[in-house]
Design a protein around this motif. Structure first.
Motif, PDB file in Angstrom:
ATOM      1  N   MET A  35     -12.674  31.037 -40.928  1.00  0.00           N
ATOM      2  CA  MET A  35     -12.728  29.891 -40.029  1.00  0.00           C
ATOM      3  C   MET A  35     -13.070  28.617 -40.791  1.00  0.00           C
ATOM      4  SD  MET A  35     -11.707  30.614 -37.074  1.00  0.00           S
ATOM      5  CE  MET A  35     -11.994  28.926 -36.554  1.00  0.00           C
ATOM      6  N   LEU A  36     -13.936  28.722 -41.784  1.00  0.00           N
ATOM      7  CA  LEU A  36     -14.279  27.555 -42.595  1.00  0.00           C
ATOM      8  C   LEU A  36     -13.092  27.129 -43.451  1.00  0.00           C
ATOM      9  CD1 LEU A  36     -17.925  28.401 -43.713  1.00  0.00           C
ATOM     10  CD2 LEU A  36     -17.153  27.044 -41.771  1.00  0.00           C
ATOM     11  N   TYR A  37     -12.349  28.090 -43.997  1.00  0.00           N
ATOM     12  CA  TYR A  37     -11.130  27.759 -44.734  1.00  0.00           C
ATOM     13  C   TYR A  37     -10.132  27.053 -43.813  1.00  0.00           C
ATOM     14  CZ  TYR A  37     -12.679  30.937 -48.460  1.00  0.00           C
ATOM     15  OH  TYR A  37     -13.376  31.561 -49.464  1.00  0.00           O
ATOM     16  N   SER A  38     -10.013  27.548 -42.587  1.00  0.00           N
ATOM     17  CA  SER A  38      -9.090  26.944 -41.627  1.00  0.00           C
ATOM     18  C   SER A  38      -9.465  25.502 -41.339  1.00  0.00           C
ATOM     19  CB  SER A  38      -9.082  27.750 -40.327  1.00  0.00           C
ATOM     20  OG  SER A  38      -8.637  29.070 -40.542  1.00  0.00           O
ATOM     21  N   LEU A  39     -10.752  25.244 -41.247  1.00  0.00           N
ATOM     22  CA  LEU A  39     -11.217  23.887 -40.955  1.00  0.00           C
ATOM     23  C   LEU A  39     -10.797  22.918 -42.054  1.00  0.00           C
ATOM     24  CD1 LEU A  39     -12.860  22.075 -39.074  1.00  0.00           C
ATOM     25  CD2 LEU A  39     -14.899  22.716 -40.346  1.00  0.00           C
ATOM     26  N   VAL A  40     -10.974  23.317 -43.307  1.00  0.00           N
ATOM     27  CA  VAL A  40     -10.573  22.457 -44.417  1.00  0.00           C
ATOM     28  C   VAL A  40      -9.053  22.317 -44.452  1.00  0.00           C
ATOM     29  CG1 VAL A  40     -10.649  22.119 -46.914  1.00  0.00           C
ATOM     30  CG2 VAL A  40     -12.618  23.121 -45.738  1.00  0.00           C
TER      31      VAL A  40
ATOM     32  N   VAL B 113     -14.626  25.820 -32.500  1.00  0.00           N
ATOM     33  CA  VAL B 113     -14.575  24.829 -31.407  1.00  0.00           C
ATOM     34  C   VAL B 113     -13.736  23.624 -31.820  1.00  0.00           C
ATOM     35  CG1 VAL B 113     -15.952  23.191 -30.076  1.00  0.00           C
ATOM     36  CG2 VAL B 113     -16.745  25.543 -30.352  1.00  0.00           C
ATOM     37  N   LEU B 114     -13.953  23.132 -33.031  1.00  0.00           N
ATOM     38  CA  LEU B 114     -13.202  21.969 -33.499  1.00  0.00           C
ATOM     39  C   LEU B 114     -11.713  22.304 -33.631  1.00  0.00           C
ATOM     40  CD1 LEU B 114     -13.221  19.054 -34.432  1.00  0.00           C
ATOM     41  CD2 LEU B 114     -13.752  19.844 -36.742  1.00  0.00           C
ATOM     42  N   VAL B 115     -11.402  23.476 -34.146  1.00  0.00           N
ATOM     43  CA  VAL B 115     -10.010  23.897 -34.275  1.00  0.00           C
ATOM     44  C   VAL B 115      -9.342  23.976 -32.901  1.00  0.00           C
ATOM     45  CG1 VAL B 115      -8.548  25.867 -34.858  1.00  0.00           C
ATOM     46  CG2 VAL B 115     -10.272  25.087 -36.479  1.00  0.00           C
ATOM     47  N   ALA B 116     -10.045  24.529 -31.914  1.00  0.00           N
ATOM     48  CA  ALA B 116      -9.490  24.628 -30.558  1.00  0.00           C
ATOM     49  C   ALA B 116      -9.230  23.243 -29.964  1.00  0.00           C
ATOM     50  CB  ALA B 116     -10.445  25.423 -29.668  1.00  0.00           C
ATOM     51  N   LEU B 117     -10.167  22.317 -30.167  1.00  0.00           N
ATOM     52  CA  LEU B 117      -9.991  20.957 -29.648  1.00  0.00           C
ATOM     53  C   LEU B 117      -8.799  20.260 -30.298  1.00  0.00           C
ATOM     54  CD1 LEU B 117     -13.715  19.731 -29.474  1.00  0.00           C
ATOM     55  CD2 LEU B 117     -12.216  20.347 -27.562  1.00  0.00           C
ATOM     56  N   LEU B 118      -8.639  20.450 -31.600  1.00  0.00           N
ATOM     57  CA  LEU B 118      -7.514  19.819 -32.292  1.00  0.00           C
ATOM     58  C   LEU B 118      -6.186  20.430 -31.851  1.00  0.00           C
ATOM     59  CD1 LEU B 118      -8.973  19.451 -35.899  1.00  0.00           C
ATOM     60  CD2 LEU B 118      -8.419  17.621 -34.307  1.00  0.00           C
ATOM     61  N   THR B 119      -6.170  21.728 -31.607  1.00  0.00           N
ATOM     62  CA  THR B 119      -4.948  22.373 -31.121  1.00  0.00           C
ATOM     63  C   THR B 119      -4.540  21.804 -29.772  1.00  0.00           C
ATOM     64  OG1 THR B 119      -5.531  24.414 -32.294  1.00  0.00           O
ATOM     65  CG2 THR B 119      -3.893  24.581 -30.549  1.00  0.00           C
ATOM     66  N   LEU B 120      -5.503  21.648 -28.871  1.00  0.00           N
ATOM     67  CA  LEU B 120      -5.223  21.039 -27.570  1.00  0.00           C
ATOM     68  C   LEU B 120      -4.759  19.595 -27.730  1.00  0.00           C
ATOM     69  CD1 LEU B 120      -8.218  22.402 -25.444  1.00  0.00           C
ATOM     70  CD2 LEU B 120      -5.818  23.080 -25.297  1.00  0.00           C
ATOM     71  N   PHE B 121      -5.369  18.879 -28.665  1.00  0.00           N
ATOM     72  CA  PHE B 121      -5.001  17.482 -28.904  1.00  0.00           C
ATOM     73  C   PHE B 121      -3.534  17.372 -29.293  1.00  0.00           C
ATOM     74  CE2 PHE B 121      -4.492  14.177 -32.214  1.00  0.00           C
ATOM     75  CZ  PHE B 121      -4.699  13.046 -31.435  1.00  0.00           C
ATOM     76  N   PHE B 122      -3.070  18.237 -30.184  1.00  0.00           N
ATOM     77  CA  PHE B 122      -1.693  18.164 -30.648  1.00  0.00           C
ATOM     78  C   PHE B 122      -0.695  18.634 -29.592  1.00  0.00           C
ATOM     79  CE2 PHE B 122      -3.257  17.824 -35.049  1.00  0.00           C
ATOM     80  CZ  PHE B 122      -2.370  16.859 -35.516  1.00  0.00           C
ATOM     81  N   GLN B 123      -1.101  19.612 -28.799  1.00  0.00           N
ATOM     82  CA  GLN B 123      -0.154  20.212 -27.864  1.00  0.00           C
ATOM     83  C   GLN B 123      -0.105  19.518 -26.509  1.00  0.00           C
ATOM     84  OE1 GLN B 123       1.961  22.555 -28.815  1.00  0.00           O
ATOM     85  NE2 GLN B 123       1.023  22.695 -30.844  1.00  0.00           N
ATOM     86  N   LYS B 124      -1.220  18.914 -26.079  1.00  0.00           N
ATOM     87  CA  LYS B 124      -1.314  18.463 -24.696  1.00  0.00           C
ATOM     88  C   LYS B 124      -1.410  16.943 -24.515  1.00  0.00           C
ATOM     89  CE  LYS B 124      -1.432  22.718 -23.218  1.00  0.00           C
ATOM     90  NZ  LYS B 124      -0.274  23.289 -22.468  1.00  0.00           N
TER      91      LYS B 124
END
Length: 309
Positions: free
Chosen positions: A16-21, A165-176
């Motif tokens: 998850m930390l790798y994903s964040l970077v 949580v941050l990854v989920a928020l960014l995914t929603l930001f891009f999609q919605k």
């Protein structure tokens, strides 16, 4: 079985930390179509700002509340990253609209060296710590299911939850959101996006601001775990195989790629390391990335580009 699950959970939390970077790379690439070599420098700069502000605020305000001091330091570092994003767009990217990708790539290299230098000039080059109050003591979980239970590092668990949580928020930001769709349009074709009224300069400011926040959160977490020092820029190198595996244009790909590499590193080091002398965790991700470059260069979720002539 308990030891396997313990290793698996450790890999997922590291992933998850790798994903964040890796998200920082994906965000910039989606908006400008260029690989952002300045992401590691942004992580270091944001972590330095967070660490130093959290030291200075109690000294100059007399505040002894750790949470409030860290919150103000986070806000201050976030504002600084917004300022950095605005300056990057104003002084560099604005003059490179519709230029070749190589030109933009070289611009990010210059930005990287500039941030490395100016960050240490302003905040210093010593090793600093960030204390955001995450517990460091391990816990024993699932004792009723497994003999001896499963050992979980609280700090890694909290860090993984913040990243998720941050990854989920960014995914929603891009999609919605309208802005997220505009970002994807700009990534596909700068000129076409401009022709339908999308302000390219505004989009670049937004995406660099978002990438700055991602770098701040990543720097805060890694700084808490490893300390804030110059070598923090190399954290970004750990995310390179992630974006190759997941795809440079895919936010879900960054997530899945990070989890695969995090789990793969831990499992290979624990179960294969003893047979080859250890050290697999250091190079496993890069070998896996090389395999993908040979057989599926666009990554798991990346778009396959076909040029017709």
């Amino acid at each position: 079985m308990a030891f396997f699950l313990e290793t698996l959970l450790g890999g997922l939390m590291a992933g998850m930390l790798y994903s964040l970077v890796a998200l920082g790379f994906v965000l910039i690439y989606k908006a400008s179509g260029v690989f952002n070599f300045a992401q590691g420098a942004m992580v270091l700069f944001a972590a330095l700002a967070m660490a130093r502000f959290s030291e200075w605020i109690p000294v100059y305000t007399g505040m002894d509340n750790l949470f409030v001091a860290n919150f103000l330091a986070f806000i201050g570092a976030g504002v600084m990253m917004f300022g950095v994003a605005w300056l990057i767009e104003r002084l560099a990217l604005r003059h490179l609209v519709n230029q070749e990708g190589t030109t933009l790539l070289m611009a990010t290299l210059g930005i990287s060296y500039f941030l490395d230098g100016i960050g240490q000039t302003i905040f210093g080059s010593a090793i600093y710590k960030i204390d955001i109050g995450m517990p460091k003591d391990p816990i024993i979980a699932f004792e009723s299911l497994f003999e001896g239970g499963i050992l979980i590092n609280k700090e890694d668990l909290y860090a993984a939850l913040i990243a998720a949580v941050l990854v989920a928020l960014l995914t929603l930001f891009f999609q919605k959101t309208v802005t997220g769709r505009a970002l994807r349009a700009v990534a596909d074709d700068h000129q076409a996006a401009q022709s339908i009224g999308i302000a390219l300069n505004r989009i670049w400011v937004i995406v660099w601001c978002v990438a700055g926040v991602v770098a701040l959160v990543a720097g805060m977490i890694w700084g808490s775990k490893l300390g804030v020092q110059f070598s923090l820029t190399t954290v970004a190198l750990r995310a390179l195989p992630v974006v190759i595996l997941g795809g440079l244009t895919s936010v879900p790909g960054a997530i899945v790629g990070g989890l695969i590499i995090g789990v793969g590193e831990k499992l290979s080091e624990v179960f294969l390391g003893p047979y080859v002398g250890g050290g697999i965790e250091i190079w496993f991700a890069y070998v896996l990335a090389l395999v993908f470059l040979l057989f599926r260069p666009q990554g798991l979720f990346g778009e396959k580009i076909i040029d017709r002539v």
